[in-house]
Design an enzyme around this catalytic site. Structure first.
Site, PDB file in Angstrom:
ATOM      1  N   ALA A  58       0.831  -1.209   0.000  1.00 47.57           N
ATOM      2  CA  ALA A  58       0.000   0.000   0.000  1.00 47.57           C
ATOM      3  C   ALA A  58       0.867   1.261   0.000  1.00 47.57           C
ATOM      4  O   ALA A  58       1.962   1.246   0.560  1.00 47.57           O
ATOM      5  CB  ALA A  58      -0.928  -0.005   1.208  1.00 47.57           C
ATOM      6  N   PRO A  59       0.385   2.316  -0.669  1.00 46.01           N
ATOM      7  CA  PRO A  59      -0.917   2.433  -1.346  1.00 46.01           C
ATOM      8  C   PRO A  59      -0.977   1.879  -2.758  1.00 46.01           C
ATOM      9  O   PRO A  59      -2.036   1.893  -3.370  1.00 46.01           O
ATOM     10  CB  PRO A  59      -1.148   3.944  -1.349  1.00 46.01           C
ATOM     11  CG  PRO A  59       0.217   4.532  -1.400  1.00 46.01           C
ATOM     12  CD  PRO A  59       1.082   3.627  -0.579  1.00 46.01           C
ATOM     13  N   LYS A  92       4.475   1.135  -5.911  1.00 51.10           N
ATOM     14  CA  LYS A  92       5.473   0.174  -6.376  1.00 51.10           C
ATOM     15  C   LYS A  92       4.820  -0.939  -7.197  1.00 51.10           C
ATOM     16  O   LYS A  92       5.382  -1.422  -8.180  1.00 51.10           O
ATOM     17  CB  LYS A  92       6.220  -0.425  -5.185  1.00 51.10           C
ATOM     18  CG  LYS A  92       6.987   0.567  -4.324  1.00 51.10           C
ATOM     19  CD  LYS A  92       8.156   1.175  -5.045  1.00 51.10           C
ATOM     20  CE  LYS A  92       9.045   1.937  -4.070  1.00 51.10           C
ATOM     21  NZ  LYS A  92       8.336   2.942  -3.269  1.00 51.10           N
ATOM     22  N   GLU A 130      -0.392  -6.238   1.892  1.00 47.11           N
ATOM     23  CA  GLU A 130      -0.432  -5.151   2.858  1.00 47.11           C
ATOM     24  C   GLU A 130      -0.976  -5.684   4.170  1.00 47.11           C
ATOM     25  O   GLU A 130      -1.997  -6.367   4.201  1.00 47.11           O
ATOM     26  CB  GLU A 130      -1.297  -3.999   2.353  1.00 47.11           C
ATOM     27  CG  GLU A 130      -1.487  -2.866   3.342  1.00 47.11           C
ATOM     28  CD  GLU A 130      -0.171  -2.289   3.856  1.00 47.11           C
ATOM     29  OE1 GLU A 130      -0.078  -2.043   5.080  1.00 47.11           O
ATOM     30  OE2 GLU A 130       0.762  -2.087   3.041  1.00 47.11           O
ATOM     31  N   ASP A 178       0.555 -10.706   7.454  1.00 48.22           N
ATOM     32  CA  ASP A 178       1.887 -10.349   7.932  1.00 48.22           C
ATOM     33  C   ASP A 178       2.902 -11.339   7.365  1.00 48.22           C
ATOM     34  O   ASP A 178       2.558 -12.352   6.757  1.00 48.22           O
ATOM     35  CB  ASP A 178       1.934 -10.308   9.453  1.00 48.22           C
ATOM     36  CG  ASP A 178       1.580 -11.637  10.107  1.00 48.22           C
ATOM     37  OD1 ASP A 178       1.863 -12.701   9.509  1.00 48.22           O
ATOM     38  OD2 ASP A 178       1.023 -11.632  11.219  1.00 48.22           O
ATOM     39  N   ASP A 183       9.569  -2.499   0.300  1.00 50.74           N
ATOM     40  CA  ASP A 183       9.643  -1.064   0.557  1.00 50.74           C
ATOM     41  C   ASP A 183       9.316  -0.889   2.035  1.00 50.74           C
ATOM     42  O   ASP A 183       8.167  -0.692   2.413  1.00 50.74           O
ATOM     43  CB  ASP A 183       8.660  -0.321  -0.341  1.00 50.74           C
ATOM     44  CG  ASP A 183       8.823   1.178  -0.255  1.00 50.74           C
ATOM     45  OD1 ASP A 183       9.965   1.644  -0.204  1.00 50.74           O
ATOM     46  OD2 ASP A 183       7.801   1.890  -0.231  1.00 50.74           O
ATOM     47  N   CYS A 223      12.262   5.373   2.363  1.00 53.15           N
ATOM     48  CA  CYS A 223      12.211   6.805   2.045  1.00 53.15           C
ATOM     49  C   CYS A 223      12.928   7.575   3.160  1.00 53.15           C
ATOM     50  O   CYS A 223      12.362   8.462   3.789  1.00 53.15           O
ATOM     51  CB  CYS A 223      10.777   7.287   1.862  1.00 53.15           C
ATOM     52  SG  CYS A 223       9.670   6.907   3.234  1.00 53.15           S
TER      53      CYS A 223
END
Length: 449
Positions: free
Chosen positions: A110-111, A114, A132, A159, A176, A229
């Site tokens: 999410a969202p 990628k 997600e 998970d 990510d 990020c």
């Protein structure tokens, strides 16, 4: 933007040296606006702008428009995406020069940015799993995947521990990882206020757990792409160093044009906002040792079953007869169209996961008639003979707002509501009105500027 935390500023001054003033100045400038076009729905740019150098379907826009009021956005013709994260497209282009991917996993999906890059770059016979763990974000992920229109994607809500039975199943895994968000300070002031050394340490521990759960999922000879990020080594290169110490992976490097401004690190690549037209972003590419095993063993489907023949006949006029799709149903009657080559992986997923949304949601049967799902209106796999109601921009926005539309003489029944050739939803045309089936939770509430 709020003042930079003192501990962050001290570390970044040491990390950047003489570049520190340029870095801080960049954080005071407006963030660039960029979009990633859906290659299957946009043959060329829809707007004026300049190319994102590392992604041939990416574009910088001169200013931020109202995406909410753009029917092209609702039709899934592009995704609003930070330019640095589009670097994944360049990496995939390089990898596919010598390697074929048939199964891919976006672990923290999410969202959906990628995943849309993966769907743009990978062949249609590659099955992409977008996972997600957070329920509210999973709903957003599904909506964005529906807009992209591809059936070769499976959304999952689990998970990492629940994915353990899928060991060695994926040729490509993108992780990510959730991070301290240092690269978002300019764009998201909340990230600045929430930052602390303690939070960075928490993120590092969480990332180690994610990595531990992720490594076994990569097939022999497969590729792991790790990204964040953020800027700090503890969440970036040190996480990769921990992977390399285990001995099963090697870091891969690519030649990059110097004018792109991307900074190579020990094991990956760092984006800084004063050197690139992007926010902060880090990415590393690792290949697992071993020889690809080829085809994996099939697993029987759980929860999903082949749709009855009568249902297949009822649905046939809605789907492209040339697409190799299997029509599946659930005990609750929800129908999905799934590429046949994706069934083995779907079977394996269904053995261990309880929340799966595969392929294209088609709808449900009401008596002998199909009530189509909104996602089907956005699909790339629709029958070319479906009845269509073409809308101009004003009508399309009225439809997206669920405002009344005037009836259309001579047209009746289910129609694909289209804007410039692309579906944005379903309408049922009656002699005196049009019933609007655009989902209420997606309804546009914004007024024109």
């Amino acid at each position: 933007m709020p003042a930079l935390p003192a501990a962050f500023a001290a570390r970044m001054q040491d990390q950047l040296g003489q570049d520190w003033p340029a870095f801080t100045q960049s954080l005071s400038s407006p963030p660039p606006v960029s979009i990633n076009y859906n290659r299957a729905k946009a043959a060329g740019p829809l707007y004026e702008g300049t190319p994102v150098p590392w992604n041939d379907s990416g574009q910088y826009l001169p200013e931020r428009p109202s995406f909410t009021l753009d029917p092209h956005f609702h039709a899934g013709r592009y995704y609003v995406q930070e330019a640095g994260s589009m670097f994944l497209a360049y990496v995939l282009e390089q990898l596919q020069r010598e390697q074929t991917f048939r199964t891919a996993l976006d672990l923290c999906g999410a969202p959906g940015g990628k995943t849309t890059v993966l769907l743009n770059a990978l062949p249609t016979d590659c099955t992409v799993v977008a996972n997600e763990i957070i329920k509210s974000r999973y709903a957003i992920l599904k909506d964005n995947l529906a807009k992209w229109g591809r059936a070769n994607v499976i959304a999952t809500h689990a998970d990492g521990e629940r994915l353990a039975p899928l060991a060695r199943r994926f040729d490509l895994v993108v992780a990510d990882a959730p991070c301290s968000g240092e690269g978002l300070f300019r764009k998201t002031p909340e990230a600045t206020r929430e930052w602390s050394p303690e939070n960075v340490a928490i993120c590092e521990n969480r990332q180690r757990d994610i990595v531990r759960q992720t490594l076994p999922l990569v097939a022999p000879g497969g590729v792991l792409i790790y990204s964040t990020c953020t800027y700090n080594e503890g969440e970036n290169d040190q996480q990769v160093a921990g992977i390399l110490e285990k001995g099963d992976f090697e870091a891969l490097n690519f030649e990059l044009p110097a004018e792109w401004g991307i900074t190579p690190t020990r094991f990956g690549y760092q984006f800084y906002p004063h050197r690139t037209r992007s926010e902060g972003f880090y990415l590393a590419v690792l290949r697992k040792s071993g020889t690809p095993a080829g085809r994996v063993s099939k697993a029987p489907l759980r929860y999903f079953s082949k749709a009855p023949g009568a249902t297949e006949q009822a649905v046939a006029p809605w789907l492209d007869p040339n697409s190799s799709l299997a029509l599946l149903t659930t005990p609750k009657g929800q129908l999905y169209a799934v590429p046949k080559e994706g069934l083995p992986l779907l079977g394996a997923l269904s053995q261990s996961l309880s929340k799966i949304d595969p392929g294209t949601p088609v709808g449900v049967m009401k008596g002998k008639q199909l009530v189509p799902d909104h996602a089907l209106s956005l699909s790339l796999h629709l029958h070319s003979d479906l009845p269509v109601a073409a809308l101009d921009e004003e009508e399309a926005l009225a439809f997206l707002r669920k405002a009344p539309l005037p009836p259309r003489a001579g047209q009746k029944g289910w129609h694909l509501m289209q804007y410039q050739g692309w579906g944005i939803g379903w309408g049922k045309l009656l002699p005196n009105r049009i019933n609007n089936y655009f989902p209420n939770y997606l309804r546009v509430r914004m007024s024109a500027p």
